[in-house]
Structure formats: structure tokens, C-alpha cells
Design a protein around this motif. Structure first.
Motif, PDB file in Angstrom:
ATOM      1  N   ILE A 382     -21.458 -14.276  52.347  1.00  0.00           N
ATOM      2  CA  ILE A 382     -20.152 -13.819  51.902  1.00  0.00           C
ATOM      3  C   ILE A 382     -20.292 -13.205  50.511  1.00  0.00           C
ATOM      4  O   ILE A 382     -21.358 -13.249  49.897  1.00  0.00           O
ATOM      5  CB  ILE A 382     -19.120 -14.970  51.883  1.00  0.00           C
ATOM      6  CG1 ILE A 382     -19.524 -16.042  50.851  1.00  0.00           C
ATOM      7  CG2 ILE A 382     -18.976 -15.583  53.263  1.00  0.00           C
ATOM      8  CD1 ILE A 382     -18.472 -17.107  50.642  1.00  0.00           C
ATOM      9  N   ARG A 383     -19.219 -12.619  49.977  1.00  0.00           N
ATOM     10  CA  ARG A 383     -19.197 -12.130  48.608  1.00  0.00           C
ATOM     11  C   ARG A 383     -17.963 -12.702  47.909  1.00  0.00           C
ATOM     12  O   ARG A 383     -16.876 -12.753  48.494  1.00  0.00           O
ATOM     13  CB  ARG A 383     -19.173 -10.601  48.563  1.00  0.00           C
ATOM     14  CG  ARG A 383     -20.452  -9.952  49.073  1.00  0.00           C
ATOM     15  CD  ARG A 383     -21.643 -10.268  48.185  1.00  0.00           C
ATOM     16  NE  ARG A 383     -22.884  -9.634  48.670  1.00  0.00           N
ATOM     17  CZ  ARG A 383     -23.742 -10.188  49.493  1.00  0.00           C
ATOM     18  NH1 ARG A 383     -23.507 -11.427  49.960  1.00  0.00           N
ATOM     19  NH2 ARG A 383     -24.835  -9.563  49.869  1.00  0.00           N
ATOM     20  N   ILE A 384     -18.155 -13.119  46.669  1.00  0.00           N
ATOM     21  CA  ILE A 384     -17.111 -13.795  45.900  1.00  0.00           C
ATOM     22  C   ILE A 384     -16.840 -12.994  44.640  1.00  0.00           C
ATOM     23  O   ILE A 384     -17.763 -12.647  43.898  1.00  0.00           O
ATOM     24  CB  ILE A 384     -17.554 -15.226  45.532  1.00  0.00           C
ATOM     25  CG1 ILE A 384     -17.812 -16.046  46.799  1.00  0.00           C
ATOM     26  CG2 ILE A 384     -16.512 -15.911  44.653  1.00  0.00           C
ATOM     27  CD1 ILE A 384     -18.469 -17.386  46.547  1.00  0.00           C
ATOM     28  N   SER A 385     -15.552 -12.703  44.383  1.00  0.00           N
ATOM     29  CA  SER A 385     -15.143 -11.916  43.224  1.00  0.00           C
ATOM     30  C   SER A 385     -14.497 -12.815  42.170  1.00  0.00           C
ATOM     31  O   SER A 385     -13.357 -13.271  42.351  1.00  0.00           O
ATOM     32  CB  SER A 385     -14.150 -10.829  43.640  1.00  0.00           C
ATOM     33  OG  SER A 385     -13.519 -10.259  42.505  1.00  0.00           O
ATOM     34  N   PRO A 386     -15.179 -13.085  41.069  1.00  0.00           N
ATOM     35  CA  PRO A 386     -14.568 -13.906  40.011  1.00  0.00           C
ATOM     36  C   PRO A 386     -13.273 -13.308  39.470  1.00  0.00           C
ATOM     37  O   PRO A 386     -12.323 -14.044  39.163  1.00  0.00           O
ATOM     38  CB  PRO A 386     -15.657 -13.947  38.933  1.00  0.00           C
ATOM     39  CG  PRO A 386     -16.939 -13.740  39.674  1.00  0.00           C
ATOM     40  CD  PRO A 386     -16.582 -12.776  40.771  1.00  0.00           C
TER      41      PRO A 386
END
Length: 488
Positions: A382-386
Motif C-alpha cells: 500500500i502507500r501512505i500519505s502523511p
């Protein structure tokens, strides 16, 4: 085959023509839409597509529906010569790295014919378990020309380990001193022995890769799922994701130390995020992950998706529904697209891009087959955007590395390349059906900056053929597919 399963010979021969057409069709789709550097121009006629190649060559074939899953291209013409096999065509093109890709295409064709040959004439009643549903996926990836490529697997090993052949696989165990393991999450007592961790091992890995390790064979039996290296124990309990150091479709399937190190944190974070979704999304928890001596010896224990089914409900991988009577219904397609987009767009807005292709994304079906909720599994990519998390007042998990990015293009490609151009498109099976389902789903959703990408613009999709012809280029490469919506 004659020595291992002699009764399959005639069925295999009968399956070859269809397998060749299926792989050639997937290849032609890639050649038609991907940004291949040696394709100079594409000329579209009413009943034809011509690719003008660097050096003056011409490759001709039928028009291509980028979202079709039942295309049957039986031949293409290169400079006036007819080719019916994908591998021979790629060899004739003489493009960089084409020889290795041609070998993969030959392997994919042979494996696909074997997969089709091994199917019973009568599949029987509707499956009762999730693993039975997954073992009905015969043709593999709906758009990748390497849909069944399994280099390093003999015929006997494919029959013994591939899910579509419905085997029961005996996993081994490797005992490792706990002090020499990287371990996160909770490791169960039945996979411990004093001060040692027992790491589940796929038998192919034990025979071909872990030759110097002490492998206890036939430790427990399990049913292989679509991913082949992930299995559901016959006795029940957590699913087991094993390291399998060979290239399947596109990637070498090991388990990196980074995945193990981040597994518990990512799982806890994702599980907490689902509280924002009003019960419409469940994410299977990673219960434990372990690795020792590098990526060739590792395993992940994951909560089974069936944990989220209520009475009378079924949890089915989306890829297993393609082509079924349920998925052929326009009303069902629209309802599923509405559910999937509303959930995944909300999660993206919150700050997480799921890789929601048909293998990772499962749907909870009611007794009448209606799509009720979603289940997502495998958090490794997955990709996580702070920045997005912070915008919603959500805590940013203590992570670094490839999972973390605020790049809008990366986030949208991750979701839309897997969900829209993958799970939704392949379930619908054609541009026309996909367009209807997408239009009906978007009609009920409030427009957002992310969803506008779906409202007429081109859709991102992994450039699967280009990636196999670019072995020196790290990461994913992308194509732009025409919108399935009218006027796209």
C-alpha cells in the motif's frame, strides 16, 4: 507430463490453441497501449490496428478493447508474415531483452494450457469456502501476457502446487533460534519450540533454495490460494504467506526484511483506519511476521478473510467472480463498483492508497449475492500519505521507506491502476460494461479531486509488457488507457 499425469496429454493438446490465443491477446493489448520506445506510431482503422515500428516495420492486427477479458486474437502480421504464437512474434521483433521475454511467453502459454487441461468437465456446485473460490481462477492475470508464467516450476511441481490444480500442499518448517530472527507481531505457540521459531516453508522453496537448512517436511497441509505462495491451512486458522524465490507473472516472490519489520505497525494502523468506514471495509490483520538469514526464509501469518463474514454471507476474492453469472449482471456490476469506489476513494482521501486488484480485494456477499462490504488483504504494497493523514487529524504511523509518499500521482496510480483498470474492469469484462458500471457508480458519489480522474480522463495501468522488456528499470512503469466512459 507423460510420466506424471499421462491422462492429461490429450486435454493439454486440445488446450494449446486457446492458450496461445489468450497469451497473444494479452500481448497485443500491451503493444497497442503501452509507451514502448520502438513503437513510432499507431494507426487505427475501422477493423484494424497497425503499429509502425522503429526501422520501418509494420505490425498489424485487430482493434483492441483495453478492458476486454475474452479477447481471442489468433494471429498478428509482422511485415506481411503471420504469427500465431506470442513468443515467436517477440523473437521476430528483435527488440532489446526480447529473447528473455519470449521465453517467459512460451512458459506462460504452456502453463496456461496445462491449467486449462486440468479442469474437470463439471466444476460442481458453487464453492463453499474462500480457497475453493480462488482455485477456480484458471487463467491467472486477466491482462498480463505472463498470466501463467512459472519459470523454475516443472510440470510435476505445477500440478502439485498450483491452486487451479486443487492440490493439498504439505508445508515444511525450519527451526531458527529466536535471537537470529527478525520477528514482529505475535508468533503462535504451535510455531515455537523452546527458544526457537518454526518458520513455515513452501516445499518448492525447501527443495530449490533452502538446501542447506534443516527443513522438517510435511509439517501441515494447506490449500494454495491465487497467490500460490499464500495458503489456507486445511485445519483452519491464519493464512500463511511463504517466501517463494522465483518469478511469478512479474515479480520474484520473496518477503523482504522491510515487509517483516513494518508488518505489525502497518497492520495496527490499517485496522484502526477502518473505524472511519462505518463497517464497509475490513482489513485482515497481520498476526505475525518472521524472517531469518535473508528474504529466502520468511513467513507472514494473516487473519483469514472469512473472519468478516456474518451468518449466510460469503467472502469471495473479486478475481474469482469474473465471468460468473453474478458478475455478468449489469446491476451487480454497478452495485459493486459503487461500493468499491466509495470505500477506496474515502480511504485514499484519508491518506492510504490500497493496491485493490482482484487478488487483494474481496467482497462480502449477502445470501442473495448482493455486495455488502469489502475485505482487503496483504498490506505489503500500500502507500501512505502523511500529509493527507494530518489533514484529517489522523496519527501518522512511525514508518519510512517505500510505503510512505505524498506524491499525488503515485497515490492515484496505486489505487486506480489496481482498482479501476484492474478489479472493476476485469469484473465487467469489456469497455462497454465497465463504462456503464463506472458511470452508475460515479453518479452517486460526491466529486473529489481524486475521483475526477475517473470522470473521462485516461486511466493509469501498469505497463506490464514494457516492464518485462525493461529489466534494468526499477519500480513500476505506466500506460494510459482510454476512459471507458462515453467521450473518453
Amino acid at each position: 507430463m507423460a510420466g506424471v499425469r499421462p491422462g492429461l496429454g490429450s486435454a493439454y493438446e486440445a488446450s494449446l490453441e486457446g492458450a496461445r490465443a489468450a497469451v497473444l491477446s494479452r500481448l497485443w493489448r500491451g503493444l497497442a497501449f503501452e509507451p514502448l520506445p520502438w513503437v513510432v506510431r499507431r494507426e487505427h482503422g475501422p477493423d484494424s490496428l497497425t503499429l509502425l515500428l522503429a526501422g520501418g516495420g509494420r505490425l498489424e492486427g485487430p482493434p483492441v478493447d483495453p478492458y476486454a477479458t475474452d479477447a481471442r486474437v489468433t494471429s498478428l502480421r509482422l511485415d506481411g508474415r503471420t504469427y500465431r504464437q506470442a513468443a515467436r512474434l517477440v523473437a521476430a521483433l528483435r527488440v532489446p531483452h526480447g529473447a528473455a521475454f519470449a521465453a517467459e511467453l512460451d512458459d506462460s502459454t504452456a502453463s496456461l494450457a496445462l491449467s486449462r487441461a486440468g479442469q474437470p468437465a463439471d466444476p460442481g456446485p458453487e464453492p463453499r469456502t474462500g480457497w475453493e473460490w480462488e482455485q477456480r481462477v484458471v487463467d491467472g492475470h486477466p491482462y498480463h501476457p505472463n498470466c501463467r508464467s512459472r519459470p523454475g516450476f516443472s510440470v510435476a511441481e505445477q500440478l502439485a502446487y498450483a491452486p487451479e490444480h486443487r492440490p493439498l500442499v504439505e508445508l515444511g518448517l525450519v527451526p531458527v533460534p529466536a535471537r537470529e530472527c527478525l520477528l514482529t507481531g505475535e508468533w503462535p505457540d504451535h510455531l515455537r519450540e523452546g527458544d526457537r521459531i518454526l518458520v513455515p516453508v513452501h516445499p518448492w522453496q525447501a527443495e530449490h533454495v533452502l538446501k542447506g537448512e534443516e527443513v522438517r517436511a510435511a509439517a501441515f497441509a494447506a490449500h494454495p490460494l491465487m497467490a500460490l505462495r499464500t495458503l489456507a491451512p486445511a485445519a483452519g486458522g491464519p493464512h500463511v504467506k511463504t517466501a517463494l524465490s522465483t518469478r511469478l507473472t512479474s515479480s520474484v516472490r520473496d518477503i523482504s526484511a522491510y515487509s517483516v519489520e513494518t508488518a505489525a505497525v502497518v497492520s495496527a494502523f490499517a485496522h484502526a483506519l477502518t473505524e472511519r468506514l462505518d463497517g464497509r471495509l475490513h482489513i485482515t490483520r497481520t498476526l505475525g511476521a518472521a524472517t531469518a538469514y535473508g528474504p529466502d526464509l520468511a513467513a507472514v501469518l494473516r487473519e483469514p478473510p472469512e473472519a468478516y463474514a456474518g451468518p449466510g454471507e460469503r467472502v469471495v476474492a473479486v478475481a474469482a467472480l469474473a465471468g460468473t453469472g453474478l458478475a455478468r449482471s449489469a446491476a451487480w456490476q454497478a452495485a459493486f463498483a459503487r461500493l468499491a469506489l466509495s470505500v477506496c476513494l474515502t480511504v485514499l482521501d484519508l491518506g492510504v492508497a490500497l493496491e485493490a486488484h482482484g487478488q487483494n480485494l474481496l467482497v462480502v456477499l449477502g445470501p442473495d449475492g448482493a455486495p455488502l462490504r469489502l475485505v482487503y488483504r496483504d498490506l505489503a504494497d500500500i502507500r501512505i500519505s502523511p500529509a493527507r493523514l494530518a489533514r484529517h487529524g489522523l496519527a501518522v504511523p512511525p514508518l519510512a521507506g517505500r510505503l510512505v509518499t505524498d506524491d499525488v500521482t503515485v497515490l492515484r496510480r496505486k489505487l486506480f491502476g489496481s482498482l479501476a483498470a484492474g478489479a472493476l474492469a476485469s469484473t465487467a469484462g469489456s469497455s462497454q460494461a465497465f463504462g456503464r458500471a463506472l458511470a452508475a457508480a460515479l453518479d452517486g458519489l460526491a466529486p473529489t479531486a481524486d475521483s475526477e480522474l475517473l470522470r473521462g480522463g485516461p486511466l493509469p495501468a501498469k505497463a506490464l509488457t514494457l516492464m518485462r522488456l525493461s529489466p534494468g528499470v526499477p519500480g513500476d512503469q505506466w500506460a494510459q488507457l482510454p476512459s471507458p466512459l462515453a467521450g473518453g
